[in-house]
Scaffold this motif. Structure first.
Motif, PDB file in Angstrom:
ATOM      1  N   ARG A   1       5.341   3.365  10.725  1.00 56.93           N
ATOM      2  CA  ARG A   1       5.945   3.292   9.397  1.00 56.93           C
ATOM      3  C   ARG A   1       5.986   1.855   8.891  1.00 56.93           C
ATOM      4  NH1 ARG A   1      10.109   6.666   9.854  1.00 56.93           N
ATOM      5  NH2 ARG A   1      11.802   5.196  10.259  1.00 56.93           N
ATOM      6  N   GLY A   2       6.142   0.898   9.794  1.00 59.77           N
ATOM      7  CA  GLY A   2       6.122  -0.499   9.387  1.00 59.77           C
ATOM      8  C   GLY A   2       4.799  -0.877   8.757  1.00 59.77           C
TER       9      GLY A   2
ATOM     10  N   SER B   1       5.905  10.006   7.705  1.00 60.96           N
ATOM     11  CA  SER B   1       6.259   9.029   6.672  1.00 60.96           C
ATOM     12  C   SER B   1       5.357   7.804   6.722  1.00 60.96           C
ATOM     13  CB  SER B   1       7.733   8.613   6.800  1.00 60.96           C
ATOM     14  OG  SER B   1       7.964   7.826   7.952  1.00 60.96           O
ATOM     15  N   GLY B   2       5.129   7.271   7.913  1.00 62.56           N
ATOM     16  CA  GLY B   2       4.212   6.141   8.040  1.00 62.56           C
ATOM     17  C   GLY B   2       2.814   6.504   7.584  1.00 62.56           C
ATOM     18  N   SER B   3       2.390   7.733   7.901  1.00 59.03           N
ATOM     19  CA  SER B   3       1.063   8.196   7.490  1.00 59.03           C
ATOM     20  C   SER B   3       0.950   8.242   5.975  1.00 59.03           C
ATOM     21  CB  SER B   3       0.795   9.579   8.090  1.00 59.03           C
ATOM     22  OG  SER B   3       0.778   9.528   9.503  1.00 59.03           O
ATOM     23  N   ALA B   4       2.029   8.655   5.300  1.00 61.98           N
ATOM     24  CA  ALA B   4       2.012   8.716   3.831  1.00 61.98           C
ATOM     25  C   ALA B   4       1.885   7.319   3.230  1.00 61.98           C
ATOM     26  CB  ALA B   4       3.265   9.409   3.321  1.00 61.98           C
ATOM     27  N   GLY B   5       2.606   6.354   3.793  1.00 64.87           N
ATOM     28  CA  GLY B   5       2.500   4.986   3.304  1.00 64.87           C
ATOM     29  C   GLY B   5       1.103   4.424   3.509  1.00 64.87           C
ATOM     30  N   ILE B   6       0.539   4.664   4.688  1.00 65.26           N
ATOM     31  CA  ILE B   6      -0.815   4.198   4.977  1.00 65.26           C
ATOM     32  C   ILE B   6      -1.819   4.849   4.033  1.00 65.26           C
ATOM     33  CG2 ILE B   6      -2.676   4.258   6.693  1.00 65.26           C
ATOM     34  CD1 ILE B   6      -0.398   4.062   8.843  1.00 65.26           C
ATOM     35  N   ALA B   7      -1.671   6.148   3.829  1.00 67.60           N
ATOM     36  CA  ALA B   7      -2.603   6.874   2.963  1.00 67.60           C
ATOM     37  C   ALA B   7      -2.540   6.368   1.530  1.00 67.60           C
ATOM     38  CB  ALA B   7      -2.304   8.369   3.020  1.00 67.60           C
ATOM     39  N   SER B   8      -1.349   5.998   1.051  1.00 67.56           N
ATOM     40  CA  SER B   8      -1.237   5.420  -0.291  1.00 67.56           C
ATOM     41  C   SER B   8      -1.993   4.107  -0.386  1.00 67.56           C
ATOM     42  CB  SER B   8       0.231   5.200  -0.660  1.00 67.56           C
ATOM     43  OG  SER B   8       0.859   6.409  -1.010  1.00 67.56           O
ATOM     44  N   GLY B   9      -1.881   3.300   0.672  1.00 61.29           N
ATOM     45  CA  GLY B   9      -2.631   2.048   0.700  1.00 61.29           C
ATOM     46  C   GLY B   9      -4.122   2.285   0.664  1.00 61.29           C
ATOM     47  N   LEU B  10      -4.601   3.258   1.441  1.00 63.01           N
ATOM     48  CA  LEU B  10      -6.024   3.577   1.455  1.00 63.01           C
ATOM     49  C   LEU B  10      -6.491   4.088   0.086  1.00 63.01           C
ATOM     50  CD1 LEU B  10      -6.191   5.393   4.915  1.00 63.01           C
ATOM     51  CD2 LEU B  10      -7.148   3.146   4.395  1.00 63.01           C
TER      52      LEU B  10
END
Length: 249
Positions: free
Chosen positions: A103-104, A164-173
């Protein structure tokens, strides 16, 4: 007015160290982390300062927001893996347990992606943040599990997959347009599958301090609903909707 009061507190009263980097602070006298930087602050203060600075036309707020991005990159982004550590201890001069928390890294990817549109491309900070995000995303895409999610300890395949971390990463991608299309599509399928019929986003880890070791992160429960899980999933899904709208304009 409330937002300005919060920004003024962060700017003038919040504990800092080194070159004005915000110390991670919890609203409790029992939990004090002297001269520690945690990656969470990029979201909780850095992006906030940029947004309110842009909104009210305050260069002081805006530049302090940029200072947080640069300081956290300096202390937390590992130049070998390009991933972000969870924390930095400025007293001990180390990254504490040295864990690359899922998530970080989601906070880092999401907030840099959201920061860039607020910064003029001619500002020196633009390329600094863009370069950090570029390298981070190129590392994260290689760590995606076949399910479409990422592990709560990114480099530990024995740690659980976390939404949740996956969602943040996916938004970045997703912010990179079609470059990571396949990865985003896999993440979209996995994240929507994690949404219960009543709207609860499942498999979201509870509040997570900088744990002593990888075992500590693996033991963080993911049973209950968490506000950051709802928020990160909604952010990603909203970004997907916006990207599809742009494609048909």
């Amino acid at each position: 007015d409330t937002a300005r009061q919060m920004a003024d507190y962060v700017l003038r009263e919040a504990p800092r160290f080194a070159d004005g980097i915000l110390q991670h602070t919890v609203n409790s006298e029992k939990h004090v982390f002297p001269e520690q930087a945690w990656v969470d602050t990029m979201m909780m203060a850095g992006l906030f300062l940029l947004r309110i600075g842009k909104l009210v036309g305050s260069e002081e707020y805006f530049e302090d927001g940029l200072r947080q991005y640069h300081g956290h990159e300096e202390f937390l982004q590992d130049m070998e893996t390009n991933l972000y550590y969870h924390g930095w201890d400025h007293v001990a001069k180390n990254n504490l347990s040295g864990i690359f928390w899922g998530r970080g890294n989601g906070w880092a990817a999401l907030t840099m992606a959201k920061a860039l549109p607020l910064i003029d491309v001619t500002h020196p900070s633009y390329m600094i943040i863009d370069g950090s995000l570029r390298d981070l995303l190129s590392a994260l895409v290689r760590l995606q599990h076949p399910s479409g999610l990422w592990h709560t300890v990114l480099t530990d395949p024995d740690s659980y997959l976390e939404v949740s971390g996956s969602a943040g990463i996916a938004s970045g991608l997703l912010s990179r347009g079609s470059l990571y299309h396949k990865s985003v599509q896999k993440a979209l399928s996995a994240i929507t599958d994690a949404v219960a019929p009543d709207g609860r986003v499942e498999r979201v880890s509870a509040g997570t301090a900088v744990m002593r070791d990888a075992r500590g992160y693996k033991d963080v429960p993911y049973k209950r609903i968490q506000g950051w899980g709802q928020g990160l999933a909604l952010t990603f899904l909203a970004d997907v909707v916006r990207s599809k709208s742009r494609a048909f304009q």
